[in-house]
Design a protein around this motif. Structure first.
Motif, PDB file in Angstrom:
ATOM      1  N   TRP A   1      38.241   4.673  44.157  1.00  0.00           N
ATOM      2  CA  TRP A   1      39.273   3.747  43.704  1.00  0.00           C
ATOM      3  C   TRP A   1      39.437   3.826  42.186  1.00  0.00           C
ATOM      4  O   TRP A   1      40.556   3.927  41.676  1.00  0.00           O
ATOM      5  CB  TRP A   1      38.899   2.319  44.133  1.00  0.00           C
ATOM      6  N   VAL A   2      38.306   3.781  41.478  1.00  0.00           N
ATOM      7  CA  VAL A   2      38.372   3.847  40.018  1.00  0.00           C
ATOM      8  C   VAL A   2      38.969   5.187  39.584  1.00  0.00           C
ATOM      9  O   VAL A   2      39.800   5.247  38.682  1.00  0.00           O
ATOM     10  CB  VAL A   2      36.974   3.634  39.394  1.00  0.00           C
ATOM     11  N   TRP A   3      38.588   6.237  40.270  1.00  0.00           N
ATOM     12  CA  TRP A   3      39.134   7.542  39.894  1.00  0.00           C
ATOM     13  C   TRP A   3      40.649   7.554  40.078  1.00  0.00           C
ATOM     14  O   TRP A   3      41.383   8.018  39.211  1.00  0.00           O
ATOM     15  CB  TRP A   3      38.497   8.659  40.720  1.00  0.00           C
ATOM     16  N   LEU A   4      41.108   7.049  41.213  1.00  0.00           N
ATOM     17  CA  LEU A   4      42.552   7.041  41.470  1.00  0.00           C
ATOM     18  C   LEU A   4      43.285   6.152  40.481  1.00  0.00           C
ATOM     19  O   LEU A   4      44.369   6.508  39.990  1.00  0.00           O
ATOM     20  CB  LEU A   4      42.833   6.568  42.900  1.00  0.00           C
ATOM     21  N   MET A   5      42.699   4.985  40.167  1.00  0.00           N
ATOM     22  CA  MET A   5      43.357   4.089  39.218  1.00  0.00           C
ATOM     23  C   MET A   5      43.394   4.736  37.840  1.00  0.00           C
ATOM     24  O   MET A   5      44.397   4.657  37.123  1.00  0.00           O
ATOM     25  CB  MET A   5      42.610   2.745  39.173  1.00  0.00           C
ATOM     26  N   ASN A   6      42.289   5.432  37.487  1.00  0.00           N
ATOM     27  CA  ASN A   6      42.283   6.149  36.214  1.00  0.00           C
ATOM     28  C   ASN A   6      43.320   7.259  36.209  1.00  0.00           C
ATOM     29  O   ASN A   6      43.927   7.558  35.186  1.00  0.00           O
ATOM     30  CB  ASN A   6      40.909   6.774  35.951  1.00  0.00           C
ATOM     31  N   PHE A   7      43.477   7.861  37.391  1.00  0.00           N
ATOM     32  CA  PHE A   7      44.372   9.009  37.481  1.00  0.00           C
ATOM     33  C   PHE A   7      45.810   8.635  37.117  1.00  0.00           C
ATOM     34  O   PHE A   7      46.568   9.483  36.635  1.00  0.00           O
ATOM     35  CB  PHE A   7      44.326   9.589  38.902  1.00  0.00           C
ATOM     36  N   MET A   8      46.164   7.368  37.314  1.00  0.00           N
ATOM     37  CA  MET A   8      47.520   6.916  36.970  1.00  0.00           C
ATOM     38  C   MET A   8      47.819   7.171  35.494  1.00  0.00           C
ATOM     39  O   MET A   8      48.974   7.282  35.091  1.00  0.00           O
ATOM     40  CB  MET A   8      47.671   5.413  37.266  1.00  0.00           C
ATOM     41  N   ASP A   9      46.760   7.290  34.715  1.00  0.00           N
ATOM     42  CA  ASP A   9      46.904   7.552  33.284  1.00  0.00           C
ATOM     43  C   ASP A   9      47.516   8.924  33.020  1.00  0.00           C
ATOM     44  O   ASP A   9      48.111   9.154  31.974  1.00  0.00           O
ATOM     45  CB  ASP A   9      45.508   7.478  32.635  1.00  0.00           C
ATOM     46  N   LEU A  10      47.344   9.836  33.952  1.00  0.00           N
ATOM     47  CA  LEU A  10      47.811  11.205  33.739  1.00  0.00           C
ATOM     48  C   LEU A  10      49.290  11.369  34.077  1.00  0.00           C
ATOM     49  O   LEU A  10      49.907  12.376  33.743  1.00  0.00           O
ATOM     50  CB  LEU A  10      46.990  12.194  34.574  1.00  0.00           C
ATOM     51  N   ILE A  11      49.843  10.375  34.757  1.00  0.00           N
ATOM     52  CA  ILE A  11      51.280  10.428  35.041  1.00  0.00           C
ATOM     53  C   ILE A  11      52.016  10.187  33.725  1.00  0.00           C
ATOM     54  O   ILE A  11      51.632   9.294  32.955  1.00  0.00           O
ATOM     55  CB  ILE A  11      51.650   9.352  36.079  1.00  0.00           C
TER      56      ILE A  11
END
Lengths: 272, 156
Positions: free
Chosen positions: A101-111
């Motif tokens: 979950w944390v990884w996916l939420m962090n991943f939003m940063d790359l959009i």
């Protein structure tokens, strides 16, 4: 939208980006974007998990199942490293949830930083902050839950007396009880706070750097200087994304490992 | 930007996520992996056991083969000695039978001889009587007597 805020200058651009879509004020401020994206990503995890779960095969696992099994083994290994075989049942799904979950939420940063807010503003939504982990509420919520579990297992394993004893006699022995209480309290409280602030700080700073890079060509008109700034922005953006992929993974991993370690520490019998 | 009710919402979301991840991802997948691990371990131990059993069976079969060979050799030796024994018996029987037949024949011959002698003796007496008659009818001379006697002897 970025172009609309261009007239307001860089400060307003950044402030606009750092404002949550929210209802209510003060304590009753509910950040709708944070909740929306975290729940959306959570739903994605559950959806993929259900898809994997439908086609579970013990003999011939397919690609997605292999990936899930790999992550599962990895998490399990971390748990076994600090617990041995006596880990409580909640720890494994807890650690796995944090990692994914944390990884996916962090991943939003790359959009691309303006993409989703631009679309949202096209749909009439004024503010949008897409990375849930840049909201202190998210990280602190998770850290608090970990803290609650830590206290719960401390009391469960050591007993209430043992837990109080830990506060009274812990770092310096029985002659400095007041100092011990303060030290242990700080020690215990520092765990969830540092856990929450570490993730929040990293992601917030990461987003800020993306904003600063975006500022390079903010409101620029077609001119000769654009020939310098535009390529520079592209190169910097790529470099920061490449670096940030490591950061988001590392932060998710650190959050998970520290969670395991804290709950593991709660399980150790103290001889003091 | 500050701590707010969002935290409570996120806390609830987090707990729900843990529950869902456990229900849909961790529990089924780890159960599956555990089952697979157990299956592999069972398979390995079964193959180990099979190997051991094969070794035992091989040993047993070798032993059985050896026993069978020994038994066969025994039987052959026994048969040989039995055949020798039968041969010997037959030979002995034949010998005793032959001896018996020879003895019987000898006895027969003896009997025949005795019978012939008896007959001869009777005939001699007869002849003697006849001779004596003839002599008595004529004058008995020394010459006559002598010739009768010699005649008698010659006839005997």
């Amino acid at each position: 939208m970025a172009t609309e805020n261009a007239g307001g200058g860089p400060v307003e651009y950044i402030q606009h980006h750092l404002t949550n879509l929210h209802v209510g004020e003060g304590f009753w401020q509910l950040n709708i974007d944070t909740i929306f994206f975290s729940v959306l990503l959570g739903a994605l995890i559950v959806f993929v998990a259900m898809r994997i779960g439908r086609g579970l095969r013990a003999e011939t696992p397919n690609g997605l199942q292999n990936a899930a099994e790999g992550i599962l083994e990895f998490v399990d290994e971390q748990i076994r490293d600090s617990f041995g075989s006596r880990a409580p049942k909640i720890i494994a799904p807890l650690a796995l949830t944090i990692l994914l979950w944390v990884w996916l939420m962090n991943f939003m940063d790359l959009i691309p930083i303006d993409l989703l807010p631009a679309i949202a503003s096209g749909l009439g939504v004024e503010y949008l902050k897409v990375v849930p982990t840049t909201d202190l509420n998210t990280t602190l919520a998770m850290a608090l839950f970990v803290f609650i579990l830590t206290v719960y297992y401390s009391i469960k394993v050591k007993g209430l007396g043992g837990y109080i004893k830990m506060f009274l006699f812990h770092p310096f022995g029985k002659f400095l009880i007041p100092i011990n209480i303060v030290m242990t309290a700080i020690d215990e409280l520092a765990k969830p706070i540092s856990l929450a602030l570490r993730l929040f700080g990293n992601m917030f700073a990461g987003e800020l750097v993306f904003l600063l890079i975006a500022l390079l060509t903010l409101g620029a008109t077609i001119s000769a200087s654009l020939l310098i700034w535009f390529p520079l922005q592209v190169v910097l953006d790529m470099a920061w994304i490449a670096f940030h992929i490591l950061v988001i993974t590392l932060q998710a991993f650190i959050f998970m490992v520290l969670t395991i370690v804290y709950i593991g520490m709660a399980h150790t019998q103290d001889d003091h | 930007m500050s701590i707010s009710i969002t935290l409570v919402a996120q806390l609830i979301a987090f707990v729900l996520m843990i529950w869902l991840v456990n229900k849909y991802l961790w529990a089924p997948l780890s159960a599956l992996m555990e089952a697979r691990r157990k299956k592999i371990a069972d398979g390995l131990s079964a193959s180990e056991r099979g190997k051991h059993e094969l070794k035992l069976a091989q040993e047993r079969s070798t032993e059985l083969l050896r026993e069978a060979k020994d038994k066969a050799n025994d039987i052959i030796a026994q048969a040989n000695s039995r055949s020798n024994q039968i041969l010997e018996e037959a030979r002995n029987n034949a010998k005793t039978e032959a001896e018996r037949i020879v003895a019987q024949a000898n006895a027969e011959i003896d009997r025949e001889v005795n019978r012939a002698k008896e007959e001869l003796r009777a005939q001699v007496a007869d002849v003697a009587a006849t001779g004596a008659e003839r002599i008595l009818k004529r004058e008995v001379t020394d010459k006559d007597h002598e010739s009768a006697i010699s005649d008698l002897i010659a006839r005997i």
